[in-house]
Motif scaffolding. Structure first.
Motif: not given
Length: 242
Positions: A1-3, A44-47, A102-104, A121-125
């Motif tokens: 997940m991306n939180i 869309a990348d944020i859950d 596993e989450s960011i 999105s760049d942070n997540i990548a």
């Protein structure tokens, strides 16, 4: 997940607002924190999103979230006695949502609304590739490092100088571990997450963000944000935005 882990635990004494903490001051019909949250809501990348808020303003925040139809906010918890503790409370709430997945965690100021979806999105990548992502601001003036007497010790070159901003993003398990280690050592007032992670030897990688990614702390910041949003709306100098 991306939180998204949004901390809004301050009361904004430097803003000198009489009635509300700075995160709830309105610009163009929306509280500052809603401007911030909408970037997470629309990506869309944020859950999911959790918020660490001034305790006596939690009900007000819930009402604003309902008013503006934000559906990704899953938990609101009370802030702590320092920024570090407010972030920790938010990270614990994120862990409850993530469970064993596993989450960011994208740690962000509630009063830093001039971001965009690409930056998230760049942070997540970057976390997926390197394990961390510290949003940077490009330096347009010379930075100097001084000693305690005000004598200049270093003059770093601009091309290697950055201002650490937010979001600051990490694997949730790693940033939680750093917070718990700090508290076990009696450290409760670290200025931000990248300082804490650097303290414990984590490699930090930078992601360049918008130059106007300011934190709304003073009345000047408030008026600057209003002018920037108006300019963006009119597409005078920024063109279309995500």
């Amino acid at each position: 997940m991306n939180i998204g882990v949004i901390f809004a635990g301050g009361v904004g004494s430097r803003m000198r607002s009489k009635d509300k903490p700075k995160q709830f001051l309105e610009i163009f019909g929306r509280p500052i924190i809603i401007h911030t949250l909408e970037h997470f809501e629309n990506n869309a990348d944020i859950d999911a999103v959790v918020i660490s808020c001034v305790e006596e303003w939690i009900d007000y925040l819930r009402a604003q979230i309902e008013r503006f139809g934000l559906r990704k906010v899953k938990k609101i918890v009370a802030g702590g006695n320092s920024g570090q503790l407010s972030i920790y409370n938010g990270l614990r709430a994120a862990k409850e949502i993530a469970g064993q997945q596993e989450s960011i965690a994208l740690i962000h100021d509630g009063v830093r609304p001039l971001i965009n979806g690409k930056l998230l999105s760049d942070n997540i990548a970057c976390v997926k590739e390197h394990g961390s992502a510290i949003t940077a601001g490009i330096v347009k003036e010379t930075i100097v490092v001084t000693d305690k007497d005000g004598c200049v010790e270093q003059v770093p070159t601009r091309d290697k100088s950055r201002v650490a901003k937010a979001p600051q993003s990490f694997w949730l398990s790693e940033i939680l571990e750093a917070h718990e280690r700090a508290m076990s050592e009696g450290v409760y007032d670290t200025v931000d997450s990248c300082t804490l992670m650097h303290r414990y030897g984590h490699k930090l990688y930078m992601v360049d963000g918008p130059y106007d990614n300011i934190k709304i702390t003073t009345p000047d910041d408030y008026y600057a944000m209003r002018a920037i949003l108006e300019a963006k709306e009119n597409a005078q100098i920024y063109g279309e935005e995500e």
